[in-house]
Design a protein around this motif. Structure first.
Motif, short mmCIF file in Angstrom:
data_model
loop_
_atom_site.label_atom_id
_atom_site.label_comp_id
_atom_site.label_asym_id
_atom_site.label_seq_id
_atom_site.Cartn_x
_atom_site.Cartn_y
_atom_site.Cartn_z
N VAL A 1 46.85 -6.96 63.76
CA VAL A 1 46.81 -6.25 62.48
C VAL A 1 45.45 -6.46 61.81
CG1 VAL A 1 47.80 -6.16 60.15
CG2 VAL A 1 49.31 -6.27 62.13
N GLY A 2 44.96 -7.70 61.84
CA GLY A 2 43.64 -7.98 61.28
C GLY A 2 42.55 -7.18 61.98
N GLY A 3 42.67 -7.04 63.29
CA GLY A 3 41.70 -6.24 64.04
C GLY A 3 41.73 -4.77 63.64
N ILE A 4 42.92 -4.25 63.39
CA ILE A 4 43.04 -2.85 62.96
C ILE A 4 42.40 -2.66 61.59
CG2 ILE A 4 44.68 -1.06 62.28
CD1 ILE A 4 46.53 -2.20 64.47
N VAL A 5 42.67 -3.60 60.68
CA VAL A 5 42.08 -3.53 59.35
C VAL A 5 40.55 -3.59 59.45
CG1 VAL A 5 41.85 -4.76 57.14
CG2 VAL A 5 44.12 -4.44 58.16
N LEU A 6 40.04 -4.51 60.27
CA LEU A 6 38.60 -4.62 60.47
C LEU A 6 38.04 -3.36 61.08
CD1 LEU A 6 36.20 -6.58 60.24
CD2 LEU A 6 36.72 -7.33 62.56
N PHE A 7 38.74 -2.81 62.06
CA PHE A 7 38.31 -1.57 62.72
C PHE A 7 38.22 -0.43 61.72
CE2 PHE A 7 39.55 2.49 64.56
CZ PHE A 7 38.59 2.66 65.53
N LYS A 8 39.25 -0.28 60.90
CA LYS A 8 39.32 0.86 59.99
C LYS A 8 38.44 0.70 58.77
CE LYS A 8 40.82 4.76 58.44
NZ LYS A 8 40.26 5.97 58.96
N PHE A 9 38.42 -0.48 58.18
CA PHE A 9 37.76 -0.64 56.89
C PHE A 9 36.49 -1.50 56.95
CE2 PHE A 9 42.31 -0.01 56.02
CZ PHE A 9 42.21 1.21 55.39
N GLY A 10 36.20 -2.11 58.09
CA GLY A 10 34.99 -2.92 58.21
C GLY A 10 33.80 -2.06 58.56
N GLY A 11 32.66 -2.65 58.55
CA GLY A 11 31.46 -1.92 58.99
C GLY A 11 30.80 -1.16 57.87
N SER A 12 30.11 -0.07 58.24
CA SER A 12 29.32 0.69 57.28
C SER A 12 30.19 1.43 56.28
CB SER A 12 28.42 1.68 58.02
OG SER A 12 29.21 2.65 58.65
N LYS A 13 29.56 1.80 55.15
CA LYS A 13 30.29 2.49 54.09
C LYS A 13 30.55 3.94 54.45
CE LYS A 13 29.01 -0.48 50.40
NZ LYS A 13 29.37 -0.68 49.05
N SER A 14 29.70 4.55 55.25
CA SER A 14 29.93 5.94 55.65
C SER A 14 30.74 5.94 56.93
CB SER A 14 28.61 6.68 55.85
OG SER A 14 27.93 6.15 56.97
N ASN A 15 31.84 6.60 56.88
CA ASN A 15 32.73 6.67 58.04
C ASN A 15 32.35 7.90 58.86
OD1 ASN A 15 34.75 6.65 59.88
ND2 ASN A 15 36.41 6.45 58.41
N THR A 16 31.76 7.69 60.02
CA THR A 16 31.30 8.81 60.84
C THR A 16 32.44 9.67 61.34
OG1 THR A 16 31.27 7.40 62.78
CG2 THR A 16 29.21 7.61 61.58
N ALA A 17 33.64 9.12 61.43
CA ALA A 17 34.78 9.91 61.89
C ALA A 17 35.16 10.97 60.87
CB ALA A 17 35.97 9.01 62.17
N GLU A 18 34.83 10.74 59.60
CA GLU A 18 35.18 11.68 58.54
C GLU A 18 34.21 12.85 58.46
OE1 GLU A 18 37.95 11.41 56.74
OE2 GLU A 18 38.49 9.55 57.74
N LYS A 19 33.00 12.68 59.03
CA LYS A 19 32.00 13.74 58.94
C LYS A 19 32.36 14.87 59.89
CE LYS A 19 28.27 10.62 57.77
NZ LYS A 19 26.98 10.07 58.18
N PRO A 20 32.13 16.11 59.46
CA PRO A 20 32.42 17.24 60.36
C PRO A 20 31.49 17.20 61.57
CG PRO A 20 31.51 18.02 58.25
CD PRO A 20 31.64 16.53 58.16
N ARG A 21 32.04 17.57 62.70
CA ARG A 21 31.26 17.59 63.93
C ARG A 21 30.67 18.97 64.14
NH1 ARG A 21 35.59 14.51 67.73
NH2 ARG A 21 35.51 12.54 66.64
N ARG A 22 29.43 19.00 64.62
CA ARG A 22 28.79 20.27 64.95
C ARG A 22 29.15 20.64 66.38
NH1 ARG A 22 22.73 19.70 62.60
NH2 ARG A 22 23.29 19.98 60.42
#
Length: 161
Positions: free
Chosen positions: A134-155
């Motif tokens: 569970v901690g790994g999932i939280v770190l995966f989802k909310f850790g790291g950079s502030k801009s979430n590249t998965a949320e950006k539209p793909r060209r």
């Protein structure tokens, strides 16, 4: 034991692959149509393989508890919820939560000996293992950079440029 581990790894990869395929089907049709198609094609495939492998024993259902017959209905919930979860959360986050939930409930069922399972003694190490995941999932989802590249539209890639 090695065979069991390999089969479990294969099952995990197949679940992830199926979930991606289900998501793509769901983009073209509705969730209930996707669920119907997935379970119907699964029925056809498993029925034919069962006939080839088990022959007439395919239809041998003696000594089965009546509540086990609801397994297919549970599968409807599994497929529908996976398709919706993927649509709302994305594949990696949704599958992470699904697998953690699956592990948590398996630990509960094993520890309590529910549904005819052999009771396996609960240990705090098992719970700690689930909490680490569970901690790994939280770190995966909310850790790291502030801009979430998965949320950006793909060209879309263009082959003519």
């Amino acid at each position: 034991m090695v065979t069991g581990i390999l089969l479990a790894l294969l099952a995990g990869s197949l679940v992830s692959l199926q979930t991606v395929f289900n998501s793509k089907v769901n983009e073209k049709t509705g969730s209930w149509s996707t669920t119907t198609m997935v379970l119907f094609t699964g029925f056809i495939a498993s029925f034919l393989i069962s006939l080839l492998v088990e022959g007439k024993n395919t239809f041998s259902f003696q000594h089965m508890q009546p509540w086990y017959w609801v397994s297919g209905a549970i599968g409807v919930g599994v497929v529908f919820c996976l398709v919706q979860g993927m649509k709302l959360l994305g594949p990696t986050f949704a599958i992470s939560i699904v697998l953690t939930s699956q592990l948590s409930f398996a630990l509960l069922f094993d520890s309590m000996g529910w549904l005819g399972l052999e009771k396996i003694p609960f240990s705090w190490n098992q719970l700690l293992g689930v909490l680490v995941i569970v901690g790994g999932i939280v770190l995966f989802k909310f850790g790291g950079s502030k801009s979430n590249t998965a949320e950006k539209p793909r060209r879309a890639l263009r082959s003519d440029s």
